[in-house]
Design an enzyme around this catalytic site. Sequence first.
Site, PDB file in Angstrom:
ATOM      1  N   ASP A 160      40.967  42.832  47.724  1.00  0.00           N
ATOM      2  CA  ASP A 160      41.589  43.993  46.734  1.00  0.00           C
ATOM      3  C   ASP A 160      42.462  43.346  45.952  1.00  0.00           C
ATOM      4  O   ASP A 160      43.514  42.279  45.355  1.00  0.00           O
ATOM      5  CB  ASP A 160      42.063  45.239  46.512  1.00  0.00           C
ATOM      6  CG  ASP A 160      41.037  46.636  47.588  1.00  0.00           C
ATOM      7  OD1 ASP A 160      40.390  46.265  47.172  1.00  0.00           O
ATOM      8  OD2 ASP A 160      41.393  46.977  49.365  1.00  0.00           O
ATOM      9  N   LYS A 161      42.813  43.984  44.238  1.00  0.00           N
ATOM     10  CA  LYS A 161      43.366  42.704  42.983  1.00  0.00           C
ATOM     11  C   LYS A 161      44.701  42.772  44.495  1.00  0.00           C
ATOM     12  O   LYS A 161      45.618  41.360  43.671  1.00  0.00           O
ATOM     13  CB  LYS A 161      43.427  44.005  42.398  1.00  0.00           C
ATOM     14  CG  LYS A 161      44.140  43.521  41.147  1.00  0.00           C
ATOM     15  CD  LYS A 161      44.801  44.588  40.138  1.00  0.00           C
ATOM     16  CE  LYS A 161      45.471  44.243  38.604  1.00  0.00           C
ATOM     17  NZ  LYS A 161      45.489  44.792  37.515  1.00  0.00           N
TER      18      LYS A 161
END
Length: 342
Positions: A160-161
């Site tokens: 995830d970012k």
Amino acid sequence: MSPRTENPSASQPDPAATAADGPFHIAVAAEQAGTRLDRLLAGAIGTLSRSRVKALIEEGHVTRDGTVVTDPSESARAGARYTLLPPPPVAAAPQAQAMDLTILFEDRHLIVLDKPAGLVVHPAPGNLDGTLVNALLAHAGDELTGIGGEKRPGIVHRLDKDTSGVMVVAKSDTAHQALSAAFASRDLERAYLALVWGLPSPGSGEVDAPIGRHPMDRKRMAVVARNGKHALTRYATERGWGAGCALVRCNLATGRTHQIRVHMAHINHPLVGDPVYLRRLPGSAKAVPQPARDALLAFPRQALHAETLGFRHPVTGEMLRFHAPLPPDMQALLTLLDGNPS
């Protein structure tokens, strides 16, 4: 029958034609007559996946004794000489953008790196540039041999970012296929460190609960009773600070979207800073003295770090294992907690 490369009479690429971009010249041995063409060529070449070979045949990049063939299911003919000439890799749609990367390992097949929090892996609406893919095109663009005919890095898994830590990226189609298979079969080691609210009891265990789309919010994942995918997370408490919070090591036996975040929230130990699965002020926050409590509540991302990744090298077969230390923002939280025992 698969190509027998130890037999000089069996089909195999000429020694002078084994570069990743071809051309590949393959002569069919008598015992291989009748083998499906895409299977035979992929086995003989060894550096292109069967799906890629099939696509190249259909696109007209294979000839039999000088005549173009476009049917990947064609039965190979004894004594025939097939030539496969892949087109040059085309430039990937994302543009190269130079940025600093922390490289843990690199060879001509793959790159292992420590992804910082805040970096999106792949371009998508809302994040069309400034991504890890853009950075990798700038870092290794000249060395990319092509993934599915496109000159781009092969993303085989994502973080995830706002999750930091170890990632592996393929630089060739061969590495991409092998690494994708390893992730699909879970033939690798993945360990994460998560700072969670509360102190898990027992201190170690398993969360075996299926994950699917949240029935009311399609942007979230959830443990679901129906239409979910099997998900298994093993966890062990590394450190605890009273009843307030704990540093937990999570090992993934499966790889579902947001798996650790969903599973830890499911057992009432959501991740510190999680903007999606931490839905209200945790009661355990009262057990953390200030200023550590204020820092935990203000933490701007999920406190999750991919610490360890172990896998077999897709070409050499060597076992590789990589670690990334906690990033400074998570380490700062631990330092505050250590200075404020509860």
